[in-house]
Design a protein around this motif. Structure first.
Motif, PDB file in Angstrom:
ATOM      1  N   LEU A 199       0.956  -0.779   0.078  1.00 29.41           N
ATOM      2  CA  LEU A 199      -0.072   0.119  -0.002  1.00 29.41           C
ATOM      3  C   LEU A 199       0.817   1.201  -0.085  1.00 29.41           C
ATOM      4  O   LEU A 199       1.715   1.459   0.903  1.00 29.41           O
ATOM      5  CB  LEU A 199      -0.836   0.105   1.365  1.00 29.41           C
ATOM      6  N   ILE A 200       0.762   2.129  -0.712  1.00 23.74           N
ATOM      7  CA  ILE A 200       1.316   3.511  -0.920  1.00 23.74           C
ATOM      8  C   ILE A 200       0.375   4.410  -0.027  1.00 23.74           C
ATOM      9  O   ILE A 200       1.007   5.423   0.485  1.00 23.74           O
ATOM     10  CB  ILE A 200       1.411   3.964  -2.428  1.00 23.74           C
ATOM     11  N   GLY A 201      -0.868   4.469  -0.437  1.00 24.27           N
ATOM     12  CA  GLY A 201      -1.781   5.565   0.354  1.00 24.27           C
ATOM     13  C   GLY A 201      -3.007   5.360  -0.281  1.00 24.27           C
ATOM     14  O   GLY A 201      -3.592   4.672  -1.100  1.00 24.27           O
ATOM     15  N   PHE A 202      -3.743   6.471   0.066  1.00 25.69           N
ATOM     16  CA  PHE A 202      -5.230   6.627  -0.321  1.00 25.69           C
ATOM     17  C   PHE A 202      -5.804   7.803  -0.477  1.00 25.69           C
ATOM     18  O   PHE A 202      -5.148   8.868   0.286  1.00 25.69           O
ATOM     19  CB  PHE A 202      -6.253   5.710   0.604  1.00 25.69           C
ATOM     20  N   THR A 203      -6.970   8.140  -1.156  1.00 24.96           N
ATOM     21  CA  THR A 203      -7.465   9.510  -1.153  1.00 24.96           C
ATOM     22  C   THR A 203      -9.060   9.244  -0.793  1.00 24.96           C
ATOM     23  O   THR A 203      -9.658   8.401  -1.633  1.00 24.96           O
ATOM     24  CB  THR A 203      -7.210  10.209  -2.471  1.00 24.96           C
ATOM     25  N   ASP A 204      -9.392  10.132  -0.122  1.00 27.21           N
ATOM     26  CA  ASP A 204     -11.077  10.234   0.277  1.00 27.21           C
ATOM     27  C   ASP A 204     -11.535  11.670   0.333  1.00 27.21           C
ATOM     28  O   ASP A 204     -11.553  12.241   1.163  1.00 27.21           O
ATOM     29  CB  ASP A 204     -11.324   9.661   1.638  1.00 27.21           C
ATOM     30  N   GLU A 205     -11.264  12.370  -0.847  1.00 28.05           N
ATOM     31  CA  GLU A 205     -11.540  13.814  -0.985  1.00 28.05           C
ATOM     32  C   GLU A 205     -12.445  14.056  -2.159  1.00 28.05           C
ATOM     33  O   GLU A 205     -12.240  13.172  -3.095  1.00 28.05           O
ATOM     34  CB  GLU A 205     -10.491  14.588  -0.763  1.00 28.05           C
ATOM     35  N   GLY A 206     -13.057  15.017  -2.568  1.00 27.33           N
ATOM     36  CA  GLY A 206     -13.636  15.334  -3.720  1.00 27.33           C
ATOM     37  C   GLY A 206     -14.684  14.091  -4.266  1.00 27.33           C
ATOM     38  O   GLY A 206     -14.833  14.170  -5.491  1.00 27.33           O
ATOM     39  N   GLY A 207     -15.534  13.662  -3.270  1.00 28.01           N
ATOM     40  CA  GLY A 207     -16.231  12.629  -3.850  1.00 28.01           C
ATOM     41  C   GLY A 207     -15.597  11.252  -4.398  1.00 28.01           C
ATOM     42  O   GLY A 207     -16.261  10.483  -4.931  1.00 28.01           O
ATOM     43  N   GLU A 208     -14.321  11.140  -4.302  1.00 29.65           N
ATOM     44  CA  GLU A 208     -13.372  10.183  -4.777  1.00 29.65           C
ATOM     45  C   GLU A 208     -13.070   9.343  -3.437  1.00 29.65           C
ATOM     46  O   GLU A 208     -12.647   9.742  -2.493  1.00 29.65           O
ATOM     47  CB  GLU A 208     -12.383  10.575  -5.696  1.00 29.65           C
ATOM     48  N   LYS A 209     -13.014   7.845  -3.964  1.00 26.19           N
ATOM     49  CA  LYS A 209     -12.439   7.080  -2.983  1.00 26.19           C
ATOM     50  C   LYS A 209     -11.450   6.100  -3.609  1.00 26.19           C
ATOM     51  O   LYS A 209     -11.546   5.446  -4.773  1.00 26.19           O
ATOM     52  CB  LYS A 209     -13.469   6.225  -2.386  1.00 26.19           C
ATOM     53  N   ILE A 210     -10.266   6.438  -3.462  1.00 23.51           N
ATOM     54  CA  ILE A 210      -8.963   5.864  -4.238  1.00 23.51           C
ATOM     55  C   ILE A 210      -7.967   5.218  -3.286  1.00 23.51           C
ATOM     56  O   ILE A 210      -7.434   5.689  -2.193  1.00 23.51           O
ATOM     57  CB  ILE A 210      -8.398   6.929  -5.077  1.00 23.51           C
ATOM     58  N   ILE A 211      -7.588   3.888  -3.659  1.00 21.53           N
ATOM     59  CA  ILE A 211      -6.370   3.217  -3.117  1.00 21.53           C
ATOM     60  C   ILE A 211      -5.339   3.245  -4.021  1.00 21.53           C
ATOM     61  O   ILE A 211      -5.548   2.828  -5.295  1.00 21.53           O
ATOM     62  CB  ILE A 211      -7.074   1.914  -2.598  1.00 21.53           C
ATOM     63  N   VAL A 212      -4.077   3.379  -3.391  1.00 15.68           N
ATOM     64  CA  VAL A 212      -2.797   3.619  -4.442  1.00 15.68           C
ATOM     65  C   VAL A 212      -2.003   2.520  -3.896  1.00 15.68           C
ATOM     66  O   VAL A 212      -1.576   2.312  -2.597  1.00 15.68           O
ATOM     67  CB  VAL A 212      -2.073   4.985  -4.237  1.00 15.68           C
ATOM     68  N   TYR A 213      -1.377   1.682  -4.870  1.00 18.89           N
ATOM     69  CA  TYR A 213      -0.569   0.417  -4.474  1.00 18.89           C
ATOM     70  C   TYR A 213       0.715   0.681  -5.355  1.00 18.89           C
ATOM     71  O   TYR A 213       0.754   1.306  -6.195  1.00 18.89           O
ATOM     72  CB  TYR A 213      -1.135  -0.697  -4.849  1.00 18.89           C
ATOM     73  N   LYS A 214       1.743  -0.025  -4.727  1.00 15.69           N
ATOM     74  CA  LYS A 214       3.119  -0.175  -5.548  1.00 15.69           C
ATOM     75  C   LYS A 214       2.550  -1.210  -6.927  1.00 15.69           C
ATOM     76  O   LYS A 214       1.897  -2.061  -6.703  1.00 15.69           O
ATOM     77  CB  LYS A 214       4.154  -0.880  -4.950  1.00 15.69           C
ATOM     78  N   HIS A 215       2.960  -0.409  -8.010  1.00 15.48           N
ATOM     79  CA  HIS A 215       2.505  -1.305  -9.415  1.00 15.48           C
ATOM     80  C   HIS A 215       3.474  -2.296  -9.399  1.00 15.48           C
ATOM     81  O   HIS A 215       4.735  -2.510  -9.249  1.00 15.48           O
ATOM     82  CB  HIS A 215       2.720  -0.106 -10.548  1.00 15.48           C
TER      83      HIS A 215
END
Length: 440
Positions: free
Chosen positions: A92-108
């Motif tokens: 896991l790299i991080g996440f975003t929960d703003e602007g109506g978006e729910k996003i999870i970021v991983y190492k590719h």
């Protein structure tokens, strides 16, 4: 999502993610899943990271509530990957929960998901065994090593949720459906609404609603047969129970014709004993009764046997740290020999590299000596590192390289037995072991 201070260090800017994906451009789209769409991109390495400055390749998973997963799955995925770290779990790299978006970021992971390679004729039987082993080790960690007094039940093990890095190392992903259960009893049971993917789900879980670690074992058994047969869990070409891979397997097992559904090019490579060992454990995973299914630890042991029988390679003890750095290995083909070994060292070993050659010569490495111990100047705490190495050949001894301090180790073998080395490495050489031709 309510503010959770423990996760603040993982929060990423939506603007940075839009920039990384060119505002979620189709050119950066790399997949779809139960969560939504997945994009590739590059993000700057955080100044809080121990990594050197630069960028990191990432996979960006964007929640789409229409696909059936929502807030709970989003939070579960983040909590799981923030809490549990293992070489065979996605990072896991991080996440975003703003602007109506729910996003999870991983190492590719460079090679994508396992399902894309099931029918690939270039993926050898040995490579497939290595991939299965990596995924099994990840599940051992979830079932028995993830935390004190509890285990993680994944609930959605399938080939599309097993990612592959550039070295074909398996990484388990997608923890949105996972559950946590106790380990202070012989069997963990959780009563819950059955979830998972058709073709992989434990039929006993569907029937009773009772989830256990054996449910993950059943799903993993389906993956093992996907890897063996080069087919998806849902076959689709039949109108009876054979439309699912499990039904097809049991049909051919009953008639003693399993060889008919094994990927043909694999049959040409397989050593019979290796296939027998693989089939023995894979079939146990699919047992209708949970109590007759193996543990993931047993599966790892049997897959290791299958790999050793296929490659005639066994590993020595790993000297040094079992947890520091990242795993590495160099494996020599039967026609190769080591030509040079490059070692960067002072009072301990910074790095090691190898050059091979395909020509015959009479110089052979027949042994190794070294030391390992805690180096006081290392900022990471009490992690044992390799402090010296010495290579013995049939001509002369080379070394020692580094400072001979700490616990001594040594290994020797017959001429022609060396098949490579393996270990763990980060900023230093954390551990070291040998790969040898198995004795008959």
């Amino acid at each position: 999502m309510s503010n959770i201070p423990e996760l603040d260090h993982l929060k990423l800017s939506l603007d940075d993610i839009k920039l990384a994906t060119n505002n979620f451009a189709d050119d950066n789209l790399i997949g779809h899943g139960g969560f939504g769409r997945v994009y590739k991109g590059q993000l700057p390495v955080s100044t809080r990271s121990s990594e050197p400055a630069g960028t990191i390749n990432v996979a960006i998973k964007r929640l789409d509530g229409k696909h059936g997963q929502g807030e709970h799955e989003f939070l579960m995925e983040i909590f799981m990957l923030a809490s549990y770290k293992h070489d065979n779990l996605v990072t896991l790299i991080g996440f975003t929960d703003e602007g109506g978006e729910k996003i999870i970021v991983y190492k590719h992971e460079a090679r994508g998901s396992l399902d894309k390679y099931l029918a690939n004729k270039d993926l050898t039987w040995s490579q497939r065994l290595q991939i299965c082993l990596g995924a099994a080790r990840g599940l051992v960690y979830l079932h028995s090593g993830a935390g004190l007094g509890h285990r993680v039940l994944h609930r959605d093990i399938k080939s599309s949720n097993i990612l592959l890095d550039v070295n074909w190392e398996a990484k388990i992903s997608d923890f949105g459906l996972s559950k946590i259960g106790p380990t202070n009893q012989a069997h963990t049971f959780l009563v819950t609404k059955a979830c998972g993917t058709i073709g992989y789900v434990d039929p006993q879980y569907v029937k009773t609603g009772t989830l256990s670690k054996e449910s993950d074992v059943y799903s993993f058994g389906v993956v093992l047969f996907e890897v063996l047969c080069g087919r998806f869990a849902f076959v689709g070409e039949y109108e009876d129970e054979r439309r699912f891979l499990v039904g097809l397997v049991k049909h051919h097992e009953g008639s003693k014709t399993l060889d008919k559904i094994i990927l043909p090019n694999l049959q040409e490579q397989m050593k019979p004993d290796s296939l027998d060992a693989f089939l023995r454990i894979a079939l146990q995973c699919l047992n209708e009764q949970k109590k007759y299914r193996p543990t993931m630890r047993s599966i790892v042991q049997e897959l290791e046997i299958a790999l050793q029988l296929q490659t005639n390679i066994t590993s020595t003890r790993l000297w040094g740290s079992f947890a520091g750095g990242e795993p590495w290995s160099i494996r020599l083909e039967s026609h190769q020999k080591l030509r040079k070994i490059f070692i960067d060292h002072q009072s301990f070993i910074y790095s090691i590299a190898f050059a091979t050659q395909d020509i015959n010569n009479d110089l052979e490495i027949i042994g190794i000596q070294g030391t390992f111990g805690v180096v006081p100047t290392v900022p990471f705490g009490n992690i044992p590192l390799i402090s010296s190495l010495c290579f013995l050949t049939n001509k002369k001894t080379h070394g020692p390289f580094g400072m001979e301090e700490g616990t001594r180790f040594s290994e020797s073998w017959n001429v022609g037995s060396l098949r490579g080395f393996y270990g763990r490495a980060g900023s230093y050489l954390d551990s070291f072991g040998c790969l040898l031709k198995a004795m008959p």
